[in-house]
Design an enzyme around this catalytic site. Structure first.
Site, PDB file in Angstrom:
ATOM      1  N   GLY A  13       8.867  -7.479 -15.454  1.00 53.65           N
ATOM      2  CA  GLY A  13       9.700  -6.454 -14.815  1.00 53.65           C
ATOM      3  C   GLY A  13      11.033  -7.033 -14.369  1.00 53.65           C
ATOM      4  O   GLY A  13      11.075  -8.147 -13.838  1.00 53.65           O
ATOM      5  N   ARG A  74       7.664  -6.962 -21.932  1.00 52.57           N
ATOM      6  CA  ARG A  74       6.347  -7.577 -21.718  1.00 52.57           C
ATOM      7  C   ARG A  74       5.742  -7.683 -23.125  1.00 52.57           C
ATOM      8  O   ARG A  74       5.504  -6.670 -23.760  1.00 52.57           O
ATOM      9  CB  ARG A  74       5.474  -6.690 -20.836  1.00 52.57           C
ATOM     10  CG  ARG A  74       6.102  -6.360 -19.467  1.00 52.57           C
ATOM     11  CD  ARG A  74       5.098  -5.654 -18.590  1.00 52.57           C
ATOM     12  NE  ARG A  74       5.711  -4.853 -17.548  1.00 52.57           N
ATOM     13  CZ  ARG A  74       5.989  -5.278 -16.306  1.00 52.57           C
ATOM     14  NH1 ARG A  74       5.741  -6.514 -15.967  1.00 52.57           N
ATOM     15  NH2 ARG A  74       6.514  -4.469 -15.420  1.00 52.57           N
ATOM     16  N   ASP A 105       4.297 -14.533 -12.748  1.00 49.96           N
ATOM     17  CA  ASP A 105       3.184 -15.398 -13.173  1.00 49.96           C
ATOM     18  C   ASP A 105       2.925 -15.351 -14.676  1.00 49.96           C
ATOM     19  O   ASP A 105       2.705 -16.379 -15.313  1.00 49.96           O
ATOM     20  CB  ASP A 105       1.899 -14.973 -12.451  1.00 49.96           C
ATOM     21  CG  ASP A 105       1.816 -15.569 -11.053  1.00 49.96           C
ATOM     22  OD1 ASP A 105       2.617 -16.473 -10.745  1.00 49.96           O
ATOM     23  OD2 ASP A 105       0.956 -15.119 -10.279  1.00 49.96           O
ATOM     24  N   THR A 127      10.805 -11.425  -9.346  1.00 44.82           N
ATOM     25  CA  THR A 127      10.061 -10.160  -9.355  1.00 44.82           C
ATOM     26  C   THR A 127      10.245  -9.497  -7.997  1.00 44.82           C
ATOM     27  O   THR A 127      10.267 -10.186  -6.970  1.00 44.82           O
ATOM     28  CB  THR A 127       8.550 -10.351  -9.620  1.00 44.82           C
ATOM     29  OG1 THR A 127       7.861  -9.158  -9.196  1.00 44.82           O
ATOM     30  CG2 THR A 127       7.945 -11.519  -8.871  1.00 44.82           C
ATOM     31  N   ASP A 129       8.136  -7.876  -6.450  1.00 44.28           N
ATOM     32  CA  ASP A 129       6.859  -7.799  -5.726  1.00 44.28           C
ATOM     33  C   ASP A 129       6.604  -8.970  -4.768  1.00 44.28           C
ATOM     34  O   ASP A 129       5.722  -8.880  -3.918  1.00 44.28           O
ATOM     35  CB  ASP A 129       5.685  -7.747  -6.720  1.00 44.28           C
ATOM     36  CG  ASP A 129       5.587  -6.401  -7.403  1.00 44.28           C
ATOM     37  OD1 ASP A 129       6.303  -5.478  -6.993  1.00 44.28           O
ATOM     38  OD2 ASP A 129       4.786  -6.278  -8.349  1.00 44.28           O
ATOM     39  N   ASP A 131       5.019 -11.545  -5.366  1.00 41.75           N
ATOM     40  CA  ASP A 131       3.580 -11.824  -5.475  1.00 41.75           C
ATOM     41  C   ASP A 131       3.272 -13.084  -6.290  1.00 41.75           C
ATOM     42  O   ASP A 131       2.224 -13.176  -6.921  1.00 41.75           O
ATOM     43  CB  ASP A 131       2.857 -10.607  -6.083  1.00 41.75           C
ATOM     44  CG  ASP A 131       3.343 -10.290  -7.480  1.00 41.75           C
ATOM     45  OD1 ASP A 131       4.401 -10.829  -7.897  1.00 41.75           O
ATOM     46  OD2 ASP A 131       2.687  -9.491  -8.168  1.00 41.75           O
ATOM     47  N   ARG A 173       1.638  -3.142  -7.664  1.00 42.48           N
ATOM     48  CA  ARG A 173       0.374  -2.745  -8.291  1.00 42.48           C
ATOM     49  C   ARG A 173      -0.790  -3.544  -7.714  1.00 42.48           C
ATOM     50  O   ARG A 173      -1.852  -3.023  -7.459  1.00 42.48           O
ATOM     51  CB  ARG A 173       0.479  -2.977  -9.802  1.00 42.48           C
ATOM     52  CG  ARG A 173      -0.492  -2.177 -10.581  1.00 42.48           C
ATOM     53  CD  ARG A 173      -0.143  -1.988 -12.036  1.00 42.48           C
ATOM     54  NE  ARG A 173       0.785  -2.932 -12.617  1.00 42.48           N
ATOM     55  CZ  ARG A 173       1.640  -2.619 -13.588  1.00 42.48           C
ATOM     56  NH1 ARG A 173       1.681  -1.397 -14.060  1.00 42.48           N
ATOM     57  NH2 ARG A 173       2.439  -3.524 -14.101  1.00 42.48           N
TER      58      ARG A 173
HETATM   59  O1  F6P Z   1       7.943  -5.834 -11.585  1.00 44.53           O
HETATM   60  C1  F6P Z   1       6.900  -5.525 -10.781  1.00 44.53           C
HETATM   61  C2  F6P Z   1       6.598  -4.054 -10.865  1.00 44.53           C
HETATM   62  O2  F6P Z   1       7.729  -3.321 -10.462  1.00 44.53           O
HETATM   63  C3  F6P Z   1       5.384  -3.648 -10.071  1.00 44.53           C
HETATM   64  O3  F6P Z   1       5.626  -3.438  -8.721  1.00 44.53           O
HETATM   65  C4  F6P Z   1       4.971  -2.407 -10.791  1.00 44.53           C
HETATM   66  O4  F6P Z   1       3.601  -2.191 -10.615  1.00 44.53           O
HETATM   67  C5  F6P Z   1       5.300  -2.707 -12.206  1.00 44.53           C
HETATM   68  O5  F6P Z   1       6.300  -3.685 -12.189  1.00 44.53           O
HETATM   69  C6  F6P Z   1       5.759  -1.518 -12.998  1.00 44.53           C
HETATM   70  O6  F6P Z   1       5.968  -1.919 -14.303  1.00 44.53           O
HETATM   71  P1  F6P Z   1       6.610  -1.008 -15.437  1.00 44.53           P
HETATM   72  O7  F6P Z   1       8.090  -0.958 -15.162  1.00 44.53           O
HETATM   73  O8  F6P Z   1       6.309  -1.722 -16.686  1.00 44.53           O
HETATM   74  O9  F6P Z   1       5.996   0.325 -15.312  1.00 44.53           O
END
Ligand code: F6P
Length: 332
Positions: A13, A74, A105, A127, A129, A131, A173
């Protein structure tokens, strides 16, 4: 191995501050005499040989921009042994001796695999998050927090006017870092996070919120703000159930990807600059399979493999503080 060419990619992300990190890496790398190459669309692009030469000018007017000029993706195909082999082959053919990966990660797992094929890799945590266990801070977190905080402040205005309960879903998430900090910063009445509340039956969550609303009503509160991390989910359903139980009008708002965009805050830009420089310095020292991290408030680096095994948790103190500060009760 003497390093002449450094590649840089963003993966997973996107996060505000990734561009500022790319700028720092490229400008500092060039000043050290390296050839700098951008890999577009993360590992997905690496698998397709999507390379472009980067000059000092390629990264001008970038520091204040959200997103990532290198784009991101991704990639499932990259995570296979064949994918790693193919990506490594293409990178070497293009002359990449080293790669700096800005991401989370999953991105570091890829960097670790590539380092085993003889490409020196360094990770930079990026990121929203926050996390990544081996670091206290990830680029993008502060900007996302500020975006979410401003949005919650606005929702609070209308919630107060209408004496409503507002459930506001923030990103995360698997992690509740954004939720807890935003709840603290906005004076929310309650916070729900995946680490604690994901498997809790909806009825139980509703009962907790309803009980809290009743307490708030007793002390004359005019709104009720609940911050819910994405990983807990079901905010629309919860809103409906709460309204049915309390007759307090309840609305759910999902902030979503608004939290991933926008101009990075000063904190994210400064970390981007420092982490970018440090990543290049680690390559200059001949290091590989390392990730730049913040530990005890200081910038340092750890082995990627060891870093991936570390654990960190949302602070119990912070989580409890949300509830205790929102209770307008005189005695402790
Ligand atoms: O980058 C982290 C994040 O924003 C999370 O908080 C979220 O769950 C996820 O990515 C959403 O991903 P996508 O943009 O692929 O829907």
């Amino acid at each position: 191995m003497e390093i002449k060419t450094i590649g840089v990619l963003t993966s997973g992300g996107d996060a505000p501050g990734m561009n500022a990190a790319i700028r720092a890496i490229v400008r500092y790398g060039l000043s050290c005499g390296f050839r700098m190459v951008g890999v577009e669309r993360g590992y997905h692009g690496l698998l397709r040989g999507e390379f472009k030469e980067l000059t000092a000018a390629s990264v001008s007017d970038l520091i204040q921009r959200g997103g990532t000029i290198l784009q991101t993706a991704r990639s499932k195909a990259f995570a296979t042994p064949e994918g790693i082999e193919q990506a490594s082959k293409l990178a070497k053919e293009y002359g990449l001796d080293a790669l700096i990966v800005i991401g989370g990660d999953g991105s570091f797992r890829g960097a670790h695999k590539l380092s085993e094929t003889g490409i020196n890799t360094i990770g930079i945590p990026g990121t929203i998050d926050n996390d990544i266990s081996c670091t206290e801070y990830t680029i993008g977190y502060d900007t996302a927090l500020n975006t979410a905080m401003e949005a919650v402040d606005k929702i609070r205005d209308t919630a107060t006017s209408h004496q409503r309960c507002s459930l506001i879903e923030v990103m995360g998430r698997n992690a509740g870092y954004i939720a807890v900090d935003v709840a603290l910063a906005t004076g929310a009445e309650m916070v729900l996070i995946p680490e604690r509340d994901k498997h809790c039956p909806k009825v139980e969550l509703v009962n907790r919120i309803v009980e809290d609303i009743r307490q708030s009503q007793k002390v004359g509160k005019k709104h009720h703000i609940v911050i819910i991390a994405e990983g807990v989910g079901g905010s629309q359903e919860l809103a409906q159930m709460i309204e049915e139980c309390t007759e307090v009008e309840t609305r759910a708002t999902v902030l979503g990807h608004i939290q991933r965009g926008g101009s990075p805050t000063i904190r994210d830009r400064v970390y981007a600059a420092k982490m970018g420089k440090m990543a290049v310095d680690l390559l200059k020292e001949g290091k590989t399979n390392r990730v730049v991290v913040v530990q005890n408030g200081k910038l340092t680096d750890v082995d990627i493999t060891e870093g991936l095994e570390m654990k960190k948790n949302v602070s119990e103190f912070d989580y409890e503080l949300v509830g205790s500060l929102s209770r307008n009760i005189q005695n402790c």
